[in-house]
Design an enzyme around this catalytic site. Structure first.
Site, short mmCIF file in Angstrom:
data_model
loop_
_atom_site.label_atom_id
_atom_site.label_comp_id
_atom_site.label_asym_id
_atom_site.label_seq_id
_atom_site.Cartn_x
_atom_site.Cartn_y
_atom_site.Cartn_z
N GLU A 1 -62.61 -52.83 -176.85
CA GLU A 1 -62.25 -51.61 -177.57
C GLU A 1 -61.78 -50.54 -176.58
OE1 GLU A 1 -64.59 -48.67 -180.74
OE2 GLU A 1 -65.73 -49.82 -179.26
N LYS B 1 -59.87 -48.24 -187.11
CA LYS B 1 -61.31 -48.51 -187.28
C LYS B 1 -61.87 -47.80 -188.52
CE LYS B 1 -65.62 -48.27 -184.56
NZ LYS B 1 -66.18 -47.78 -183.27
N CYS C 1 -65.89 -52.99 -183.13
CA CYS C 1 -67.23 -52.56 -182.73
C CYS C 1 -68.18 -52.34 -183.90
CB CYS C 1 -67.11 -51.30 -181.86
SG CYS C 1 -68.54 -51.02 -180.77
#
Length: 266
Positions: free
Chosen positions: A45, A115, A150
């Site tokens: 990431e 995200k 994540c």
């Protein structure tokens, strides 16, 4: 049935804080050492900057569009090595900042995903805008590949593999050493419950905020929840994924047929 294995390589490396040039040069060095015939390389990431969430002005200065230098370089590297590159970077669109995942193929095809689950515990939601779409599934060299970033990993409904829509789940992360056990357990759980390969790539080292990241926490897990990682030239972790083996297991143990039917909206 597509019978060729998919050769994947994860690059788990320390990230130079806020130094895009140094991190791109590090990527170029690492790409020279990936196993021959690699199809897909996965990066952590925010691989060019680190997980910058303490200062919005700093993040804004580092942010790029999809057509700027970082993605242009990723396109060029994907074409040169005839593979796909996946990770996330610090992006901006219309004045908003995003933690944006990318999947760039050698032929120029590109997929982006902002995200969805921002890590409010650390203040990510104060700097970045939440993505408004479901994470994508990319068709690549015979495999269907789903991409998450994540904290998305903690939400099993978001990751759920409905009717075997995907074969591989990619999780790119900056996951702290303090929660390493959760990272490994969640990766394994996502593989077992979704009957899919799971690739989790994390960074290592320590960032300027004093947050440590474990070396060796990146994992390649098969559809039974078994690690199949083969560590190559550090910091590269590689393995071959077999679509026929996955299909045989899904046929032999078809738990997916008994899964609850639902539609996820965002």
């Amino acid at each position: 049935m597509f019978s060729r294995n998919l050769r994947v390589a994860l690059i788990e490396d320390n990230i130079a804080w806020g130094d895009k040039k140094a991190n791109i040069e590090q990527l170029k060095r690492n790409l020279r050492n990936v196993p021959e015939g690699t199809d897909l390389v996965v990066l952590p990431e925010m691989f060019t900057t680190g997980f910058i969430i303490d200062n919005r002005d700093t993040a804004a200065q580092l942010a790029e569009r999809n057509i700027d230098e970082t993605m242009t370089t990723i396109h060029r590297l994907a074409e040169h090595y005839n593979l796909a590159l996946c990770g996330s970077f610090l992006a901006h669109t219309a004045g908003q900042l995003f933690n944006r995942a990318f999947f760039i193929e050698a032929n120029g095809d590109e997929t982006f995903y902002d995200k969805r689950h921002l890590f409010g515990f650390a203040g990510e939601d104060k700097v970045y805008k939440q993505g408004y779409k479901l994470s994508p599934i990319v068709r690549y060299r015979g495999f269907n590949i789903k991409i998450i970033v994540c904290y998305d990993l903690r939400f099993p409904v978001f990751c759920r593999n409905v009717h075997n829509d995907y074969d591989v789940l990619l999780a790119v992360a900056n996951w702290p050493k303090a929660r390493e056990n959760a990272w490994k357990q969640l990766l394994t759980a996502r593989a077992i419950e979704n009957e899919a390969y799971v690739l989790g790539v994390n960074r290592c080292g320590e960032d300027p905020q004093g947050i440590a990241y474990s070396e060796g926490s990146s994992m390649i897990i098969d559809f039974k929840g078994k690690p199949i990682t083969e560590r190559g030239t550090s910091p590269i972790i590689a393995a071959d994924l077999s679509l026929p083996a996955l299909a045989r297991f899904r046929e032999k143990f078809p738990a997916w047929r008994d899964a609850d039917d639902f539609t996820l909206t965002v």
